[in-house]
Design a protein around this motif. Structure first.
Motif, PDB file in Angstrom:
ATOM      1  N   HIS A 190       0.845  -1.194   0.000  1.00  0.00           N
ATOM      2  CA  HIS A 190       0.000   0.000   0.000  1.00  0.00           C
ATOM      3  C   HIS A 190       0.884   1.248   0.000  1.00  0.00           C
ATOM      4  O   HIS A 190       1.774   1.378   0.844  1.00  0.00           O
ATOM      5  N   PRO A 191       0.650   2.181  -0.916  1.00  0.00           N
ATOM      6  CA  PRO A 191       1.549   3.342  -1.046  1.00  0.00           C
ATOM      7  C   PRO A 191       1.484   4.325   0.109  1.00  0.00           C
ATOM      8  O   PRO A 191       2.375   5.173   0.236  1.00  0.00           O
ATOM      9  N   LEU A 192       0.455   4.258   0.957  1.00  0.00           N
ATOM     10  CA  LEU A 192       0.340   5.200   2.066  1.00  0.00           C
ATOM     11  C   LEU A 192       0.945   4.669   3.360  1.00  0.00           C
ATOM     12  O   LEU A 192       0.952   5.367   4.380  1.00  0.00           O
ATOM     13  N   SER A 193       1.479   3.458   3.337  1.00  0.00           N
ATOM     14  CA  SER A 193       2.094   2.883   4.519  1.00  0.00           C
ATOM     15  C   SER A 193       3.540   3.335   4.634  1.00  0.00           C
ATOM     16  O   SER A 193       4.319   3.210   3.689  1.00  0.00           O
ATOM     17  N   SER A 194       3.922   3.854   5.815  1.00  0.00           N
ATOM     18  CA  SER A 194       5.306   4.317   5.995  1.00  0.00           C
ATOM     19  C   SER A 194       6.282   3.140   5.940  1.00  0.00           C
ATOM     20  O   SER A 194       7.422   3.292   5.520  1.00  0.00           O
ATOM     21  N   ARG A 195       5.844   1.955   6.347  1.00  0.00           N
ATOM     22  CA  ARG A 195       6.705   0.770   6.241  1.00  0.00           C
ATOM     23  C   ARG A 195       6.922   0.409   4.770  1.00  0.00           C
ATOM     24  O   ARG A 195       8.007  -0.037   4.388  1.00  0.00           O
ATOM     25  N   SER A 196       5.904   0.613   3.941  1.00  0.00           N
ATOM     26  CA  SER A 196       6.058   0.384   2.502  1.00  0.00           C
ATOM     27  C   SER A 196       7.081   1.347   1.908  1.00  0.00           C
ATOM     28  O   SER A 196       7.894   0.962   1.057  1.00  0.00           O
ATOM     29  N   VAL A 197       7.027   2.597   2.348  1.00  0.00           N
ATOM     30  CA  VAL A 197       7.969   3.602   1.843  1.00  0.00           C
ATOM     31  C   VAL A 197       9.402   3.164   2.112  1.00  0.00           C
ATOM     32  O   VAL A 197      10.258   3.192   1.220  1.00  0.00           O
ATOM     33  N   LEU A 198       9.685   2.741   3.338  1.00  0.00           N
ATOM     34  CA  LEU A 198      11.047   2.309   3.664  1.00  0.00           C
ATOM     35  C   LEU A 198      11.419   1.053   2.888  1.00  0.00           C
ATOM     36  O   LEU A 198      12.550   0.942   2.391  1.00  0.00           O
ATOM     37  N   ARG A 199      10.517   0.111   2.754  1.00  0.00           N
ATOM     38  CA  ARG A 199      10.810  -1.090   1.970  1.00  0.00           C
ATOM     39  C   ARG A 199      11.212  -0.729   0.541  1.00  0.00           C
ATOM     40  O   ARG A 199      12.142  -1.309  -0.022  1.00  0.00           O
ATOM     41  N   ASN A 200      10.512   0.229  -0.053  1.00  0.00           N
ATOM     42  CA  ASN A 200      10.812   0.614  -1.440  1.00  0.00           C
ATOM     43  C   ASN A 200      12.179   1.272  -1.567  1.00  0.00           C
ATOM     44  O   ASN A 200      12.878   1.060  -2.560  1.00  0.00           O
ATOM     45  N   ILE A 201      12.571   2.065  -0.589  1.00  0.00           N
ATOM     46  CA  ILE A 201      13.903   2.676  -0.608  1.00  0.00           C
ATOM     47  C   ILE A 201      14.972   1.588  -0.504  1.00  0.00           C
ATOM     48  O   ILE A 201      15.983   1.607  -1.215  1.00  0.00           O
ATOM     49  N   LEU A 202      14.746   0.608   0.357  1.00  0.00           N
ATOM     50  CA  LEU A 202      15.731  -0.460   0.544  1.00  0.00           C
ATOM     51  C   LEU A 202      15.858  -1.327  -0.706  1.00  0.00           C
ATOM     52  O   LEU A 202      16.933  -1.862  -0.988  1.00  0.00           O
ATOM     53  N   LYS A 203      14.783  -1.455  -1.476  1.00  0.00           N
ATOM     54  CA  LYS A 203      14.851  -2.221  -2.725  1.00  0.00           C
ATOM     55  C   LYS A 203      15.816  -1.563  -3.719  1.00  0.00           C
ATOM     56  O   LYS A 203      16.482  -2.253  -4.494  1.00  0.00           O
ATOM     57  N   LEU A 204      15.891  -0.235  -3.699  1.00  0.00           N
ATOM     58  CA  LEU A 204      16.812   0.469  -4.592  1.00  0.00           C
ATOM     59  C   LEU A 204      18.260   0.126  -4.252  1.00  0.00           C
ATOM     60  O   LEU A 204      19.087  -0.078  -5.137  1.00  0.00           O
ATOM     61  N   TYR A 205      18.574   0.076  -2.968  1.00  0.00           N
ATOM     62  CA  TYR A 205      19.915  -0.331  -2.549  1.00  0.00           C
ATOM     63  C   TYR A 205      20.176  -1.781  -2.948  1.00  0.00           C
ATOM     64  O   TYR A 205      21.264  -2.127  -3.422  1.00  0.00           O
ATOM     65  N   GLU A 206      19.179  -2.626  -2.767  1.00  0.00           N
ATOM     66  CA  GLU A 206      19.341  -4.046  -3.070  1.00  0.00           C
ATOM     67  C   GLU A 206      19.670  -4.252  -4.545  1.00  0.00           C
ATOM     68  O   GLU A 206      20.508  -5.098  -4.896  1.00  0.00           O
ATOM     69  N   LYS A 207      19.032  -3.474  -5.416  1.00  0.00           N
ATOM     70  CA  LYS A 207      19.307  -3.594  -6.852  1.00  0.00           C
ATOM     71  C   LYS A 207      20.747  -3.226  -7.192  1.00  0.00           C
ATOM     72  O   LYS A 207      21.287  -3.674  -8.202  1.00  0.00           O
ATOM     73  N   GLU A 208      21.374  -2.397  -6.351  1.00  0.00           N
ATOM     74  CA  GLU A 208      22.762  -1.992  -6.562  1.00  0.00           C
ATOM     75  C   GLU A 208      23.744  -2.931  -5.864  1.00  0.00           C
ATOM     76  O   GLU A 208      24.954  -2.686  -5.881  1.00  0.00           O
ATOM     77  N   GLY A 209      23.214  -3.981  -5.232  1.00  0.00           N
ATOM     78  CA  GLY A 209      24.088  -4.897  -4.490  1.00  0.00           C
ATOM     79  C   GLY A 209      24.590  -4.314  -3.191  1.00  0.00           C
ATOM     80  O   GLY A 209      25.640  -4.727  -2.684  1.00  0.00           O
ATOM     81  N   LEU A 210      23.822  -3.362  -2.628  1.00  0.00           N
ATOM     82  CA  LEU A 210      24.245  -2.660  -1.414  1.00  0.00           C
ATOM     83  C   LEU A 210      23.235  -2.878  -0.294  1.00  0.00           C
ATOM     84  O   LEU A 210      22.063  -3.188  -0.542  1.00  0.00           O
ATOM     85  N   LYS A 211      23.688  -2.665   0.927  1.00  0.00           N
ATOM     86  CA  LYS A 211      22.827  -2.804   2.098  1.00  0.00           C
ATOM     87  C   LYS A 211      23.157  -1.702   3.101  1.00  0.00           C
ATOM     88  O   LYS A 211      24.292  -1.617   3.579  1.00  0.00           O
ATOM     89  N   PRO A 212      22.188  -0.854   3.425  1.00  0.00           N
ATOM     90  CA  PRO A 212      22.432   0.157   4.457  1.00  0.00           C
ATOM     91  C   PRO A 212      22.496  -0.468   5.840  1.00  0.00           C
ATOM     92  O   PRO A 212      21.820  -1.461   6.127  1.00  0.00           O
ATOM     93  N   VAL A 213      23.304   0.131   6.692  1.00  0.00           N
ATOM     94  CA  VAL A 213      23.402  -0.265   8.097  1.00  0.00           C
ATOM     95  C   VAL A 213      23.133   0.982   8.930  1.00  0.00           C
ATOM     96  O   VAL A 213      23.755   2.024   8.706  1.00  0.00           O
ATOM     97  N   VAL A 214      22.210   0.883   9.881  1.00  0.00           N
ATOM     98  CA  VAL A 214      21.858   2.056  10.678  1.00  0.00           C
ATOM     99  C   VAL A 214      21.925   1.735  12.164  1.00  0.00           C
ATOM    100  O   VAL A 214      21.840   0.575  12.571  1.00  0.00           O
ATOM    101  N   ALA A 215      22.058   2.792  12.956  1.00  0.00           N
ATOM    102  CA  ALA A 215      22.035   2.668  14.420  1.00  0.00           C
ATOM    103  C   ALA A 215      21.393   3.937  14.985  1.00  0.00           C
ATOM    104  O   ALA A 215      22.039   4.985  15.040  1.00  0.00           O
ATOM    105  N   PRO A 216      20.113   3.874  15.368  1.00  0.00           N
ATOM    106  CA  PRO A 216      19.458   5.061  15.935  1.00  0.00           C
ATOM    107  C   PRO A 216      19.871   5.298  17.387  1.00  0.00           C
ATOM    108  O   PRO A 216      20.198   4.362  18.124  1.00  0.00           O
ATOM    109  N   GLU A 217      19.839   6.558  17.763  1.00  0.00           N
ATOM    110  CA  GLU A 217      19.998   6.979  19.159  1.00  0.00           C
ATOM    111  C   GLU A 217      18.741   7.772  19.521  1.00  0.00           C
ATOM    112  O   GLU A 217      18.476   8.811  18.920  1.00  0.00           O
ATOM    113  N   VAL A 218      17.984   7.280  20.483  1.00  0.00           N
ATOM    114  CA  VAL A 218      16.665   7.849  20.762  1.00  0.00           C
ATOM    115  C   VAL A 218      16.662   8.504  22.142  1.00  0.00           C
ATOM    116  O   VAL A 218      16.943   7.846  23.150  1.00  0.00           O
TER     117      VAL A 218
END
Length: 449
Positions: free
Chosen positions: A111-139
């Motif tokens: 669903h295009p209005l889901s924020s989890r969908s938005v992040l999944r779609n961004i990660l697919k772009l990295y995956e197509k490039e053979g890349l994987k982001p690594v994150v560490a939040p501080e809250v």
């Protein structure tokens, strides 16, 4: 999916679960969903929710043109459980499970209005490039005394000494010990939910704390922050306090951030592409920072999503106001810590603690991705105190939202429908807030203008 469903059934049986919380992160990053008896969960097919819940404001209202974003019939979304998010609910009376769901249209696409969908779609772009982001939040968050009347200002709660904090106690061990019972329960709850929390520190504000997460997969860390916020609020309620993730809950105290450390590795080898073996920054790293500098002004409303958020992003406060980057410089927006080559990363210091973690992580990764794809150039690293320079980002929610539609490449990555809906929801919140006459206006304008 059939394998996942069987695994979920087995887990529910093993843990003798009586009820299941079917969770969906809404646009604010808070939990929506359903409670379903365990013996019915999965037996009745996938749960459903009306898609209109994705475009509710923080007050629970709908913007005037909400039917531009969902079907006039208010069709259902199909909810599909993500096995990796299955956890116990440690504060529930009865054995209860929680599981985060992805939202799908009946036709089968996310669903295009889901924020989890938005992040999944961004990660697919990295995956197509053979890349994987690594994150560490501080809250960061505040503990505050219970306040049931919004006309009264918030104040710190009393600790075990019976006193309220009044001094700046950054990194104080004794200040954290004032709330030892809360901290112990918070950690116990986190352990039971397999949250990868690392260190806890006392921050600069009165009863302000910060939790650091271990670095890892971007979607999993967004899920963990989503769950962690619920966890901290529940632990605080147990001890008669509130936990708040407002960006600026008290006038005389510093704001609360959600800094995001990020790097990019090759998916096949795990090699960090931001530095070579000698520790020299790569072109990809400088382009990534260039992307953060280029696109942050347009995406600022995803880092600062509420009217209160911009009280944190102010001059002379320990929060960024411009687009500088620097080496281990906490006055810059994008800080590069000194570390070994394989741990080379950049810390985005714009996101507030009130940000939807899925959207904040999506925004920072999208900016860096475009920087690398377009070969953007970073400025020279800033020397000195960056927050003494000019303001380069929006100072109000309205100003930030009006820049959200400026770039076609961002429209493609986030989805034009999502960005229009997000802006409409948040502008509606701004207009509602703008109708409130503040005590400052009554004090200084009533008889003097």
């Amino acid at each position: 999916m059939d394998t996942d469903i069987q695994a979920i059934k087995d887990w529910l049986r093993e843990h003798r679960i009586s009820e299941v919380e079917c969770l969906v992160p809404d646009m604010t990053g808070n939990a929506r969903g359903k409670f379903i008896p365990a013996n019915q969960f999965l037996g009745l097919g996938h749960p459903k929710l009306p898609e209109s819940i994705m475009i509710q404001t923080v007050t629970g209202e709908y913007c005037d043109d909400h039917w531009d974003f969902v079907e006039p019939t208010d069709a259902d979304m199909i909810l599909k459980p993500d096995l990796s998010t299955l956890r116990v609910v440690p504060w529930a009376r009865e054995p209860t499970a929680q599981i985060i769901h992805d939202c799908y249209k009946p036709s089968g696409e996310l669903h295009p209005l889901s924020s989890r969908s938005v992040l999944r779609n961004i990660l697919k772009l990295y995956e197509k490039e053979g890349l994987k982001p690594v994150v560490a939040p501080e809250v960061e968050f505040y503990l505050v005394a219970k306040n049931t009347d919004p006309d009264y200002e918030l104040m710190p709660p009393k600790g075990r000494s019976g006193r309220r904090e009044s001094a700046r106690l950054s990194y104080s061990i004794d200040a954290v010990a004032e709330f030892e019972d809360f901290v112990e329960d918070m950690y116990d709850y986190a352990d039971e939910q397999q949250l990868q929390v690392d260190t806890l520190i006392h921050e600069n504000g009165a009863a302000q704390m910060e939790i650091n997460f271990l670095h890892g997969d971007a979607l999993k860390l967004a899920d963990q922050v989503f769950v962690f916020k619920r966890t901290v609020r529940e632990a605080a309620h147990k001890y008669g306090m509130y936990a708040t993730f407002m960006a600026k809950p008290m006038q005389r105290e510093p704001g609360s951030a959600m800094h995001i450390h990020q790097s990019v590795v090759r998916a096949d080898t795990g090699e960090n592409i931001f530095a070579d073996k000698d520790g020299n920054f790569t072109e990809a790293f400088l382009a990534y920072i260039g992307g953060l500098q280029r696109y942050t002004p347009e995406l600022i409303s995803l880092y600062a999503p509420n009217v209160n958020s911009y009280r944190r992003l102010a001059p002379d406060i320990a929060a960024p106001i411009n687009l500088n980057w620097g080496m281990d410089n906490r006055t810059t927006a994008f800080r590069v810590p000194h570390d070994k080559p394989e741990a080379t990363r950049v810390e985005n210091r714009f996101p507030g603690a009130d940000a939807n973690p899925y959207l904040a992580i999506a925004a920072t990764l999208a900016s860096g991705y475009l920087g690398m794809k377009l070969g953007l150039k970073a400025t020279e690293p800033h020397q000195g105190t960056a927050n003494e320079d000019e303001v380069e980002v929006a100072r109000t929610l309205e100003e930030g939202l009006r820049q959200l539609h400026d770039t076609p490449e961002l429209q493609d990555m986030f989805g034009e429908l999502f960005l229009r809906a997000y802006a409409a929801v948040k502008l509606d919140e701004f207009e509602e807030f703008n109708q409130v006459i503040s005590s400052w206006e009554r004090e200084h304008l009533l008889l003097q203008v």
